[in-house]
Design a protein around this motif. Structure first.
Motif, PDB file in Angstrom:
ATOM      1  N   ILE A 271      24.700  48.053  17.496  1.00 59.50           N
ATOM      2  CA  ILE A 271      25.191  48.740  18.703  1.00 59.50           C
ATOM      3  C   ILE A 271      24.432  50.041  18.906  1.00 59.50           C
ATOM      4  N   THR A 272      24.231  50.791  17.825  1.00 58.54           N
ATOM      5  CA  THR A 272      23.491  52.047  17.926  1.00 58.54           C
ATOM      6  C   THR A 272      22.064  51.800  18.395  1.00 58.54           C
TER       7      THR A 272
ATOM      8  N   TRP B 146      26.560  55.623  28.096  1.00 61.59           N
ATOM      9  CA  TRP B 146      26.748  54.712  26.975  1.00 61.59           C
ATOM     10  C   TRP B 146      27.818  53.672  27.313  1.00 61.59           C
ATOM     11  N   ASP B 147      27.975  52.745  26.385  1.00 65.26           N
ATOM     12  CA  ASP B 147      29.042  51.753  26.466  1.00 65.26           C
ATOM     13  C   ASP B 147      30.201  52.261  25.611  1.00 65.26           C
TER      14      ASP B 147
ATOM     15  N   HIS C 206      21.655  51.181  22.037  1.00 64.09           N
ATOM     16  CA  HIS C 206      21.691  52.414  22.826  1.00 64.09           C
ATOM     17  C   HIS C 206      20.419  53.239  22.665  1.00 64.09           C
TER      18      HIS C 206
ATOM     19  N   ILE D 225      25.100  45.843  26.029  1.00 64.20           N
ATOM     20  CA  ILE D 225      25.908  47.034  26.306  1.00 64.20           C
ATOM     21  C   ILE D 225      25.988  47.241  27.809  1.00 64.20           C
TER      22      ILE D 225
ATOM     23  N   ALA E 126      19.396  56.146  28.928  1.00 61.64           N
ATOM     24  CA  ALA E 126      18.796  54.902  28.475  1.00 61.64           C
ATOM     25  C   ALA E 126      17.336  55.127  28.135  1.00 61.64           C
TER      26      ALA E 126
ATOM     27  N   LEU F  27      22.518  59.540  19.217  1.00 61.63           N
ATOM     28  CA  LEU F  27      22.443  58.787  20.467  1.00 61.63           C
ATOM     29  C   LEU F  27      21.715  59.601  21.529  1.00 61.63           C
TER      30      LEU F  27
ATOM     31  N   ARG G 154      26.413  50.304  30.257  1.00 61.12           N
ATOM     32  CA  ARG G 154      26.388  51.772  30.284  1.00 61.12           C
ATOM     33  C   ARG G 154      27.204  52.339  31.445  1.00 61.12           C
TER      34      ARG G 154
ATOM     35  N   ARG H 281      21.070  60.709  25.277  1.00 66.51           N
ATOM     36  CA  ARG H 281      22.036  60.741  26.374  1.00 66.51           C
ATOM     37  C   ARG H 281      21.777  59.658  27.416  1.00 66.51           C
TER      38      ARG H 281
ATOM     39  N   ARG I 243      31.839  49.767  23.039  1.00 67.52           N
ATOM     40  CA  ARG I 243      30.972  49.488  21.896  1.00 67.52           C
ATOM     41  C   ARG I 243      30.906  50.689  20.950  1.00 67.52           C
ATOM     42  N   LEU I 244      30.821  51.892  21.494  1.00 66.79           N
ATOM     43  CA  LEU I 244      30.778  53.067  20.626  1.00 66.79           C
ATOM     44  C   LEU I 244      32.121  53.277  19.920  1.00 66.79           C
TER      45      LEU I 244
END
Length: 338
Positions: free
Chosen positions: A310-311, A224-225, A314, A185, A338, A334, A187, A336, A228-229
């Motif tokens: 993907i989740t 986030w990416d 993250h 990912i 990393a 998710l 970010r 917020r 991907r999301l």
């Protein structure tokens, strides 16, 4: 000083008591293993700790077989060790079966890894010819010189190539998730409500007869990416369109809390069967049989697996509940940061 063996010991070793008493048992041990046996036995004598070890013993036929030895101390009323008593059990067959089982498992793992790497390589190599087909089909579909029926054929070519491209992308993500240490990912600071709104707009254009109700509340931004999301949201909304009641709305909710943002996608309709529910995020496993009438093409059964990967990449989690009374709800949480 060993002062007693039962009859089975003499039957197996072919030795006499005079040969075995004291430390005579050393002569039937494998010389390569004997030093470790002696070391561990002396440690037990010195500490009073029970002795347990597997080692080979030579039989009267000269063949070594593996045995499990367990020896425990016996104490007097004052807690002093007065004797040791133990058993030696033939485990040669069990060890052979364990070796065969481990070998079979290793073979299966190697086969599975080869298969997954093969899928990844082929999927990667398929992208170039598919891009060429899509480009050629797009040029034909836009050519005013072609008859309408041929332009429609070219349009179908482009649509099917797009579908194949999505499948290839899923296969590549599958191999990344299984063999590459997780889906990578990239970010950046984004707002999940904007990502969700963009994905929903696309579905509303391709499915004008379906109703998607979108709501957002609180601070829905995070690191986030976004692409991907968008995959995650697209997969969950697509599943809801697949399996939801055609005349009922699909609900998509994005909410921001203290340190996390949650995404909920809900649809009514037939629930996911209870025996399937625990496995919906497994690869190549569909939650339910697709409905051809909903207009959404069926995939490979990798969508939910990829959404889960993907989740996880993250640092979040995804879960699902499904029953006839309340419908089906996927929840993505998710953090917020990393």
């Amino acid at each position: 000083f060993v002062d007693f063996y039962n009859r089975r010991w003499y039957e197996y070793t072919g030795a006499t008591f005079e040969q075995m008493q004291g430390w005579g048992w050393e002569r039937v041990h494998d010389p390569s293993v004997l030093p470790e046996v002696v070391r561990r036995w002396k440690h037990s004598i010195a500490t009073g700790e029970p002795f347990e070890m597997e080692y080979p013993l030579r039989g009267r036929d000269g063949v070594f077989r593996w045995f499990l030895s367990r020896t425990h101390p016996l104490h007097d009323a004052d807690g002093r060790i007065v004797r040791w008593v133990g058993t030696i059990t033939d485990v040669d067959e069990q060890r052979r079966l364990r070796r065969e089982l481990h070998q079979a498992l290793d073979d299966l793992e190697r086969t599975a890894e080869f298969r997954e790497r093969f899928i990844g390589i082929v999927s990667h190599d398929l992208r170039n010819p598919m891009n060429a087909i899509a480009m050629a089909g797009g040029l034909l579909a836009e050519s005013p010189e072609l008859p309408d029926d041929l332009r429609r054929v070219a349009g179908r070519i482009v649509g099917n190539v797009d579908r194949m491209t999505r499948m290839v992308s899923e296969l590549l993500d599958f191999t990344r998730g299984r063999l590459g240490g997780g889906i990578p990912i990239d970010r950046e600071t984004i707002d999940l409500r904007h990502v969700a709104r963009s994905v929903i707009d696309e579905f509303e254009q391709t499915h004008p007869s379906r109703r998607i109700v979108f709501t957002a509340a609180g601070d829905t931004s995070g690191a986030w990416d976004g692409e991907r999301l968008a995959q995650v949201i697209g997969n969950l909304v697509g599943n809801a369109l697949h399996h939801g009641e055609h005349d009922e709305a699909i609900d998509v909710v994005v909410e921001g809390h203290d340190g996390v943002v949650t995404l909920r996608v809900h649809n009514t309709g037939a629930p996911i069967p209870p025996d399937v529910l625990p496995h919906v995020f497994d690869p190549f496993r569909r939650a339910r049989t697709p409905n051809p009438a909903d207009g959404v093409p069926a995939g490979l059964g990798l969508g939910l697996f990829i959404a889960c990967e993907i989740t996880r990449a993250h640092g979040g989690e995804i879960r699902v509940t499904s029953d006839a009374a309340r419908g089906t709800t996927f929840v993505v949480t998710l953090p917020r940061a990393a």
